[in-house]
Design an enzyme around this catalytic site. Structure first.
Site, mmCIF file in Angstrom:
data_model
loop_
_atom_site.group_PDB
_atom_site.id
_atom_site.type_symbol
_atom_site.label_atom_id
_atom_site.label_comp_id
_atom_site.label_asym_id
_atom_site.label_seq_id
_atom_site.Cartn_x
_atom_site.Cartn_y
_atom_site.Cartn_z
ATOM 1 N N HIS A 1 1.096 -1.081 0.019
ATOM 2 C CA HIS A 1 0.211 0.010 -0.319
ATOM 3 C C HIS A 1 0.548 1.150 -0.286
ATOM 4 O O HIS A 1 1.411 1.829 0.732
ATOM 5 C CB HIS A 1 -0.614 -0.069 1.159
ATOM 6 C CG HIS A 1 -1.998 1.005 1.526
ATOM 7 N ND1 HIS A 1 -3.148 1.442 2.143
ATOM 8 C CD2 HIS A 1 -1.724 2.597 0.796
ATOM 9 C CE1 HIS A 1 -3.575 2.078 2.124
ATOM 10 N NE2 HIS A 1 -3.335 2.617 0.998
ATOM 11 N N HIS B 1 1.803 4.888 -2.661
ATOM 12 C CA HIS B 1 1.248 5.379 -3.999
ATOM 13 C C HIS B 1 2.294 6.600 -4.247
ATOM 14 O O HIS B 1 2.893 6.923 -3.087
ATOM 15 C CB HIS B 1 0.237 6.779 -3.693
ATOM 16 C CG HIS B 1 -0.451 6.055 -2.588
ATOM 17 N ND1 HIS B 1 -2.415 5.939 -3.259
ATOM 18 C CD2 HIS B 1 -0.872 5.896 -1.545
ATOM 19 C CE1 HIS B 1 -3.316 5.734 -2.974
ATOM 20 N NE2 HIS B 1 -2.973 5.318 -1.451
ATOM 21 N N HIS C 1 -9.494 1.574 -1.202
ATOM 22 C CA HIS C 1 -9.652 2.259 0.140
ATOM 23 C C HIS C 1 -10.981 2.173 0.659
ATOM 24 O O HIS C 1 -11.466 3.285 0.318
ATOM 25 C CB HIS C 1 -8.882 3.547 -0.193
ATOM 26 C CG HIS C 1 -7.910 3.680 -0.307
ATOM 27 N ND1 HIS C 1 -6.730 3.158 -1.533
ATOM 28 C CD2 HIS C 1 -6.691 4.408 0.703
ATOM 29 C CE1 HIS C 1 -5.449 3.341 -1.461
ATOM 30 N NE2 HIS C 1 -5.697 4.208 -0.323
ATOM 31 N N GLU D 1 -11.034 4.273 5.280
ATOM 32 C CA GLU D 1 -10.097 5.383 6.769
ATOM 33 C C GLU D 1 -10.385 6.736 7.524
ATOM 34 O O GLU D 1 -10.340 6.768 8.359
ATOM 35 C CB GLU D 1 -9.381 5.855 5.190
ATOM 36 C CG GLU D 1 -7.895 6.409 5.439
ATOM 37 C CD GLU D 1 -7.017 7.131 4.362
ATOM 38 O OE1 GLU D 1 -8.067 7.302 3.397
ATOM 39 O OE2 GLU D 1 -6.041 7.334 4.684
ATOM 40 N N ASP E 1 2.019 4.207 2.486
ATOM 41 C CA ASP E 1 0.482 4.833 1.810
ATOM 42 C C ASP E 1 1.971 5.918 1.405
ATOM 43 O O ASP E 1 1.640 5.636 -0.027
ATOM 44 C CB ASP E 1 -0.026 5.295 3.434
ATOM 45 C CG ASP E 1 -1.254 5.615 2.465
ATOM 46 O OD1 ASP E 1 -2.036 5.262 1.828
ATOM 47 O OD2 ASP E 1 -2.112 6.211 3.565
ATOM 48 N N ASP E 2 2.043 6.750 1.764
ATOM 49 C CA ASP E 2 3.082 8.160 0.676
ATOM 50 C C ASP E 2 4.211 7.733 1.799
ATOM 51 O O ASP E 2 3.904 9.455 2.920
ATOM 52 C CB ASP E 2 2.231 8.964 1.257
ATOM 53 C CG ASP E 2 0.352 8.878 -0.045
ATOM 54 O OD1 ASP E 2 0.775 9.173 -1.217
ATOM 55 O OD2 ASP E 2 -0.898 8.786 1.304
HETATM 56 N N1 HPA Z 1 -6.098 7.836 0.982
HETATM 57 C C1 HPA Z 1 -6.603 8.025 -0.064
HETATM 58 N N2 HPA Z 1 -6.199 8.264 -1.745
HETATM 59 C C2 HPA Z 1 -4.955 8.418 -0.847
HETATM 60 C C3 HPA Z 1 -3.858 8.834 0.308
HETATM 61 C C4 HPA Z 1 -5.228 8.291 1.178
HETATM 62 O O1 HPA Z 1 -4.187 7.875 2.613
HETATM 63 N N3 HPA Z 1 -2.450 8.608 -0.773
HETATM 64 C C5 HPA Z 1 -3.193 9.080 -1.212
HETATM 65 N N4 HPA Z 1 -4.015 8.678 -2.663
HETATM 66 ZN ZN ZN Z 2 -3.666 4.575 0.422
#
Ligand code: HPA
Ligand code: ZN
Length: 341
Positions: free
Chosen positions: A19, A21, A199, A202, A280-281
């Site tokens: 996971h 991006h 997703h 969250e 994630d990022d």
């Molecule tokens: N959540 C949803 N979309 C996203 C995320 C995230 O953490 N990171 C990049 N796009």
């Molecule tokens: Zn994500």
């Protein structure tokens, strides 16, 4: 356990990233370098002032900055450099398998062709397979704040490259954009052989996780934290062995949870959920795989068995062949056997 011992243990674990991006791995120094060579003016005059802006109260505040940062990416070389830099970084953290998200619409909406994006990313992945022995899968994400019709256009653009793309996902602003909005395009994506993830849970409610499972037929849930609000949903996730790809540092940075000590991963493991940890990022949330493992392990006081379970779960939840999964899982188990804890 001493912090330095914990770090050393985590460094040595063979890891799978499921996971992440790729646009979220754009570190400030590379953002400035690419902006300079593409003659793009950034709204920040230094790396430091850019980093100071990385304070988020929710998902949307992050997304606004993340989409702005991605605007420096224009040419194939930019996507290649982004991906190659990421892969070298995670190679240094003993990540041996990656399943990367990319957001084509973030670029095609600015006039950057789909072909430019995927060629740059894919060439770096192929090089990493050859030179770093990192295996990979590629997941194309639809932006859920846009319409299903836009997602269909993206699907269409992807078809000449479908042998390079393993699955589709659903990301961006969750609240108000339920999985049910994308039923048709997910169905059509599956008909082309794409695996499905989304997703869900969250920031959105447990209902969105039900929708992702029942209406979209996803095989994995990205995040899924909110499943704990619904006992029947937890049972469904356990019964169907649905992996949840959790992102602890992201959850803290986006205020999905208030403190790392509140992270639900230990509770999920205890219930028998196939929970995994990812980044994630990483350029925006303060860490890659090692940092996510480390901060979580420290805050929740995870023991050796729990760390091993997380690493095994990630290979189990991956889209590797059964044979490759078994090979990596054995490596993880052998690694923990050699540790004298
Ligand atoms: N959540 C949803 N979309 C996203 C995320 C995230 O953490 N990171 C990049 N796009
Ligand atoms: Zn994500």
């Amino acid at each position: 356990m001493e912090s330095s011992d914990l770090l050393k243990i985590i460094q040595g674990i063979p890891k799978a990233e499921l996971h992440m991006h790729i646009e979220g791995s754009l570190e400030p120094d590379l953002m400035f370098e690419i902006a300079n060579r593409n003659n793009i003016a950034l709204a920040y005059d230094s790396i430091e002032s850019l980093k100071n802006a990385y304070k988020f109260n929710n998902l949307q505040e992050f997304l606004d900055i993340y989409y702005t940062g991605a605007q420096v990416l224009i040419y194939e070389r930019d996507f290649y450099d982004l991906t190659w830099t990421y892969l070298c970084k995670v190679y240094s953290q003993n990540v041996v398998h990656v399943e990367l998200f990319f957001d084509p619409q973030t670029h095609t909406d600015r006039g950057v062709e789909f072909d430019v994006v995927i060629n740059g990313i894919y060439k770096a992945l192929v090089k990493a397979k050859k030179e770093l022995n990192i295996s990979f899968q590629l997941i194309m994400s639809y932006l859920r704040h846009l319409s299903e019709e836009e997602a269909f256009k993206t699907l269409e653009s992807s078809l000449p490259y479908k042998q390079w793309i393993d699955g589709v996902g659903l990301d961006s602003s969750e609240k108000g954009n339920p999985p049910s909005k994308f039923v048709n395009v997910f169905k059509e994506s599956a008909s082309h052989g794409y695996k499905l993830v989304a997703h869900a849970g969250e920031e959105g409610p447990a209902d969105y996780i039900w929708e992702a499972l029942d209406l979209l037929n996803v095989v994995r849930i990205d995040h899924g934290n909110r499943c704990l609000d619904d006992e029947a949903l937890v049972q469904r996730i356990i019964d169907n062995n649905i992996p949840l790809t959790l992102c602890p540092l992201s959850n803290v940075e986006l205020k999905v949870i208030q403190r790392m000590e509140d992270h639900p991963v230990a509770k999920m493991l205890q219930k028998g959920i196939l929970a995994t940890i990812h980044s994630d990022d990483p350029a925006y949330f303060g860490g890659y795989m090692n940092e996510n493992y480390y901060e979580t392990a420290k805050a929740l006081n995870l023991n050796k068995e729990q760390l091993m379970q997380l690493a095994v779960n990630a290979f189990e939840a991956s889209w590797l062949s059964r044979e490759a999964k078994e090979k990596h899982i054995l490596e993880v188990k052998n690694y923990f056997d050699t540790l004298n804890l």
